[in-house]
Scaffold this active site. Structure first.
Site, PDB file in Angstrom:
ATOM      1  N   HIS A 186      34.407  40.774  44.757  1.00  0.00           N
ATOM      2  CA  HIS A 186      34.009  40.619  43.347  1.00  0.00           C
ATOM      3  C   HIS A 186      33.018  39.452  43.255  1.00  0.00           C
ATOM      4  O   HIS A 186      33.394  38.304  43.467  1.00  0.00           O
ATOM      5  CB  HIS A 186      35.230  40.355  42.459  1.00  0.00           C
ATOM      6  CG  HIS A 186      36.187  41.511  42.417  1.00  0.00           C
ATOM      7  ND1 HIS A 186      36.008  42.592  41.585  1.00  0.00           N
ATOM      8  CD2 HIS A 186      37.308  41.780  43.130  1.00  0.00           C
ATOM      9  CE1 HIS A 186      36.990  43.471  41.773  1.00  0.00           C
ATOM     10  NE2 HIS A 186      37.791  43.001  42.706  1.00  0.00           N
ATOM     11  N   ASN A 188      46.643  41.404  41.880  1.00  0.00           N
ATOM     12  CA  ASN A 188      46.823  42.838  41.627  1.00  0.00           C
ATOM     13  C   ASN A 188      46.272  43.626  42.799  1.00  0.00           C
ATOM     14  O   ASN A 188      45.072  43.544  43.061  1.00  0.00           O
ATOM     15  CB  ASN A 188      46.082  43.213  40.334  1.00  0.00           C
ATOM     16  CG  ASN A 188      46.162  44.695  40.011  1.00  0.00           C
ATOM     17  OD1 ASN A 188      46.597  45.507  40.819  1.00  0.00           O
ATOM     18  ND2 ASN A 188      45.712  45.062  38.818  1.00  0.00           N
ATOM     19  N   ASP A 221      39.139  41.556  48.765  1.00  0.00           N
ATOM     20  CA  ASP A 221      39.409  41.525  47.320  1.00  0.00           C
ATOM     21  C   ASP A 221      39.187  40.111  46.771  1.00  0.00           C
ATOM     22  O   ASP A 221      39.919  39.644  45.890  1.00  0.00           O
ATOM     23  CB  ASP A 221      40.822  42.033  46.995  1.00  0.00           C
ATOM     24  CG  ASP A 221      40.984  42.363  45.506  1.00  0.00           C
ATOM     25  OD1 ASP A 221      39.984  42.295  44.757  1.00  0.00           O
ATOM     26  OD2 ASP A 221      42.111  42.685  45.087  1.00  0.00           O
TER      27      ASP A 221
HETATM   28 ZN   LIG Z   1      41.862  46.405  42.763  1.00  0.00          ZN
END
Ligand SMILES: [Zn+2]
Length: 426
Positions: A56, A274, A301
């Protein structure tokens, strides 16, 4: 710039020299001589540049958390030469215009090749398919599509997306979270969630979606990738799908290989993520699945958040943690040092396989003469205490602050140009 790397151990093999010239690996062998910048790599492991399928970068929209520049700098510090940027930006990366913007920002920054991931549905809304073909045909050449952060829970939409991406050999990367089963969920469902009074997140909410999607992918003959597998049951479902010859791949995140739900008892939202941290048995199953290839890759992630989104009570805090700069150290700690994976296995799980799944032809190649000079030099012998303040990321939400981890990235090369030298950004 020409670099002569002396005495590196390629994937843990015998020491050898490597010559990086004109963006490629121009020579491999002992006693190479060349008028070049010389790097003493005695005791260092040489790995192909790492490829992250799940990053991200937050730009556009949340430049207070991360930018393409700072995120790719953090990636370079972690040994990555390519990252796939998730689509949950503001605006969402659901058009050719937005994915081309992210792709261009990556090229301008120059620390990593950035491959934008396109959203599956318009605005991550889960109701209308985004312009997958236009994103695939754009300058960004998108091949991975995901609504990550949200699950494509509508089975009809998921089926259509899987059918659509076949036209350009794309893949749908699913964030497997059955929304009704996880309403208000805060942590792994179990005895501990009951004791802490935090709403439980059952394993079946992940496993039910993975099972459904494996069946859908098999039915339409398409490619499915499962993001951040976190439970033993999920590993078992992926294993069965592979045994049937279905085109399913899966990733595990470093934090799910190391940390457990016990950390929720601190009520420190730095551990809120998450999918959630799971039990020790789940961690063990993930490690075994990664070792035997059921889990194809490690993906970070990497999820930066400004402190105001994390420095609050657990239930109000954002999900997610940093991951790029510590991934290799955690893989060493959880997989290499216990003997579950050798360095050739690390190269596969963190470079070859993610590049293959993302259909990135310029990365994830074995270290060989003529190959693009994407390279990491890694020192597995040192130990370091993680200091959140040291991060190249704009954010500080690492769950490893104060923890001692093995190994350190000494140098990273992108097309033969050093992005990191002596453990520092260039
Ligand atoms: Zn995810």
């Amino acid at each position: 710039m020409t670099y002569l790397i002396r005495g590196a151990s390629i994937l843990g093999g015998d020491p050898t020299d490597l010559l990086l010239r004109d963006g490629v690996i121009a020579g491999i062998g002992t006693g190479l001589a060349e008028d070049a910048e010389t790097i003493d790599a005695t005791g260092l492991i040489a790995l192909p540049g790492l490829v992250d399928l799940h990053t991200h970068l937050r730009e556009p929209g949340r430049e207070d958390a991360e930018t393409v520049l700072t995120g790719t700098q953090a990636a370079a510090m972690g040994g990555f030469t390519a990252v796939h940027a998730m689509a949950n930006t503001e605006p969402v990366a659901d058009t050719a215009g937005v994915v081309e913007q992210v792709w261009r920002l990556g090229r301008e920054a120059g620390y990593c090749d950035v491959y934008p991931i396109g959203a599956v549905t318009v605005g991550l809304g889960g109701t209308q398919l985004a312009e997958l073909g236009a994103m695939a045909d754009s300058a960004a050449r998108v091949r991975v599509f995901s609504d990550d952060g949200k699950c494509v829970s509508d089975a009809v939409l998921m089926r259509r997306a899987l059918e659509y991406v076949k036209a350009f050999d794309g893949v749908v990367a699913q964030h497997a979270q059955e929304p009704r089963l996880t309403e208000g969920a805060q942590m792994n469902e179990g005895e501990l969630s009951g004791r802490l009074g935090l709403a439980g997140w059952p394993a079946v909410a992940e496993e039910a979606i993975i099972a459904r999607d494996c069946l859908l992918a098999a039915h339409v003959g398409s490619r499915l990738h499962v993001c951040h597998v976190s439970t033993a049951g999920s590993v078992e479902i992926v294993r069965q799908a592979k045994e049937k010859g279905w085109n399913v791949t899966a990733e595990a995140c470093p934090h799910h290989l190391l940390l457990t739900d016990e950390l929720a008892s601190t009520y420190d939202p730095i551990f809120k993520v998450n999918p959630p941290l799971r039990s020790a048995a789940d961690v063990e199953a993930l490690r075994a699945g990664l070792a035997d290839g059921t889990i194809d890759i490690v993906a970070t992630d990497h999820a930066p958040h400004p402190h105001e989104d994390k420095d609050c009570e657990w239930a109000a805090a954002a999900f997610g943690m940093l991951g790029l700069e510590t991934a290799l150290s955690i893989v060493q700690e959880t997989m290499v040092d216990p003997g579950l994976l050798d360095w050739a296995g690390v190269a596969d799980r963190l470079s070859y396989a993610p590049a293959r799944i993302g259909r990135v032809s310029d990365h994830g190649q074995p270290i060989a003469e003529g190959a693009p000079a994407h390279l990491v030099l890694y020192d597995p012998s040192v130990r370091r205490v993680i200091d959140a303040g040291d991060s190249a990321s704009l954010s500080r939400n690492t769950p490893y602050a104060g923890r001692e981890l093995p190994g350190r990235v000494v140098a990273t090369f992108l097309r033969g140009r050093a992005t990191v030298l002596d453990g520092k950004l260039c």
